[in-house]
Every structure is written in C-alpha cells, then in structure tokens.
Scaffold this active site. Structure first.
Site, PDB file in Angstrom:
ATOM      1  N   GLU A   1     131.817  87.197 -56.991  1.00 21.80           N
ATOM      2  CA  GLU A   1     132.702  86.139 -57.492  1.00 21.80           C
ATOM      3  C   GLU A   1     133.099  86.379 -58.941  1.00 21.80           C
ATOM      4  OE1 GLU A   1     134.313  83.965 -55.772  1.00 21.80           O
ATOM      5  OE2 GLU A   1     133.314  84.569 -53.935  1.00 21.80           O
TER       6      GLU A   1
ATOM      7  N   CYS B   1     148.394  86.483 -47.706  1.00 20.75           N
ATOM      8  CA  CYS B   1     149.531  86.734 -46.809  1.00 20.75           C
ATOM      9  C   CYS B   1     150.806  86.072 -47.328  1.00 20.75           C
ATOM     10  CB  CYS B   1     149.196  86.221 -45.409  1.00 20.75           C
ATOM     11  SG  CYS B   1     150.628  86.164 -44.311  1.00 20.75           S
TER      12      CYS B   1
END
Length: 291
Positions: free
Chosen positions: A59, A209
């Site tokens: 992270e 996307c």
DNA sequence: CTCCAGGTTG
DNA sequence: CAACCTGGAG
C-alpha cells in the site's frame, strides 16, 4: 469492458432520475463492478497474501506509483525484508537500495521508521484500526484505510484515484471539481460491507479500466498541475541518493563532477536532503542517514 | 523534449 | 498549497 462502461451509464441515468441511491441502484452498481471484476480480475502478488506487513508494504508503494511498476519492487522488497523485524533491523542504506526506481525516497524512510515503531510499540503487529495506523509516519487517511481493508477485511472508507474515477464516472460525469466530500456519502451507501476486500479490489480494477477510456482527473477537485521538472530539485536529489546508495560515502565535489550539476545545485539539494535526515554529512563525506 | 500518474508532509 | 521522484507516453 464496454459492458462495464454501459452498465454504469445506466446506473448514472437512474441516479439522475431518482436523485438518490436506492436499493435497486446500489444492486445495479455492485453487479456492474462485480461482473467486470469476475472476468477481469488482476492477479497481483499482494492480493494473495493476508500478511499485514506485506499489505502495508504494497500500500505504501502503491500510494505513489502505478501497479505495473510496483509489482517487481514489491516482490524484491519482501524477499529482501521478509518480516517487519527484518525491515526494522536493516539500515536505511539497504532499504533505499531496494527502493531505487520507485521514487519518493522519503517514503521509504517513513516505511522503515513505521516498521521500527510497530516492532517496538506494537509487538511487531501492524495496528488494525485507522486511528493507530494514521499515527505512523507516511500513512495518511487513505493508506490507513487501505491497510484496514486489505490486511484486516474492515469496511473502511477509502478514497483514492481509482475510487474517484468510478464514482465520478457513475454519479458525477457532468460535474467539475468533484470533492472527496461529495464522493464519501455515495461510497458509504454503496460499499459492500459483506466483503470489503472484494469490493475495493473490484473498484480498483474498474477504475483502471475506465481511465483507459476517459480521463476524469480534471473533474476531481484533487487535480493539480505539476511544476516544470527542470526548475525543481527533484532530479538532483534523486541522482544524489542513487549515487550514494551505489558508491557509498561521497564528497560533494565528486557528486557535482560525477552527476554533472553545478556545485550550487548540489549544495542546495544536499542541504534539503540533510534537513530531512535522508542524507547526513560526516566530515566532508555524505552518506545515507543512519536513523 | 514536455506532460503526467500518485498520497503525505510541513 | 508546494514539494517530493521516476519512467512511460506523446
């Protein structure tokens, strides 16, 4: 992928019509992102571990860098520092050596310091709540939330670039300057509390996307324009750290000569690096700081 | 060559 | 709000 984009447009239209998110819209939204996720799941190394320390490393790396550049560095990093104790007991010099290529060296130092705090104050266990996580150096609101989610399966509210992209595309496509404060209430009602990890992984993949087709970053209130590279000290600093990491203690005149910057620029960069305790001077020689 | 991605700190 | 880093894209 057109199915995702078209499906979310239907969500958008329903939301505009009803002006709120009811159960039907939430169901539609979740089925859109999960349908996409089921057939476009990205197999990323940190998605197949439950080791909170490994999640923490991933992270911190991901907060600054795109996925495809993190993968190899992440694998190398946890190979070199397999446990939080291993990291805590390593030198900053070695940590920066593995970090080169990722950028933002001070974050490597924050991660290293965070590991030492976790080992000394938390018995080596990564804290499992946002308040404690946020006290650690280099962890702000976003990363604290992401560690809660991905390491401990908690339904924290996590807003970063991919999440923003999905929510702006679905609910604010015709808005400008969408703030996180506008996104948060929608996230609160749409979050799938039964499986936060899957929910956020799906959002990440959907956001990626959508970004391939539309760029919504300018719709976000977070968008900023960077200062020109050449007028800043960023590159000089990075070059100095990389040089010292590979060649060891070096005199500033050698740095100027080898790196091809004026002594003045080298001086300014060294001063900044020393001020931040990333580099320190030891009678004329510059090395990576010891603490 | 310029532009751009990313979250935290001070 | 400016600074931090690197490397891929254009």
């Amino acid at each position: 992928m057109d199915k995702l984009l078209d499906g979310l447009i239907l969500v958008r239209e329903s939301y505009i019509k009803k002006k709120k998110i009811d159960a039907a819209i939430k169901r539609k939204f979740l089925s859109c992102i999960y349908d996409f996720y089921d057939s476009n799941y990205r197999h990323l190394p940190w998605r197949s571990t439950n080791n909170p320390y490994h999640i923490l490393v991933s992270e911190v790396m991901l907060q600054q860098t795109q996925v495809n550049r993190v993968i190899d560095k992440y694998l190398l990093f946890i190979k070199k520092f397999p446990t939080i104790e291993a990291l805590a007991h390593s030198s900053l010099h070695d940590v920066l050596g593995v970090w080169q290529g990722l950028g933002y060296n001070r974050r490597a130092k924050y991660l290293w310091q965070a590991s030492q705090i976790i080992v000394s104050q938390y018995n080596g266990n990564v804290p499992d709540n946002e308040a404690e996580l946020q006290k650690l150096p280099g962890l702000g609101k976003a990363t604290a939330a992401s560690v809660c989610i991905f390491a401990f399966g908690r339904p924290a509210l996590y807003i970063e670039t991919n999440v923003r992209t999905v929510y702006i595309y679905s609910f604010f496509a015709n808005h400008q300057n969408v703030s996180d404060a506008m996104i948060r209430p929608l996230l609160e009602v749409t979050i799938d509390t039964t499986n936060p990890k899957k929910f956020y992984n799906a959002l990440m993949d959907c956001g990626t996307c959508i970004k391939q087709h539309y760029n919504f970053s300018r719709h976000s209130a977070h968008y900023t324009v960077q200062k020109p590279y050449k007028t800043s000290l960023r590159k000089v600093r990075g070059d100095i750290v990389r040089y010292i990491v590979s060649y060891g203690a070096t005199h500033k005149e050698i740095l100027a000569q080898r790196l091809g910057y004026s002594p003045d620029k080298i001086q300014k960069a060294l001063e900044a690096l020393c001020r931040e305790n990333l580099v320190c001077e030891d009678n004329g020689m510059y090395t990576i700081a010891k603490r």
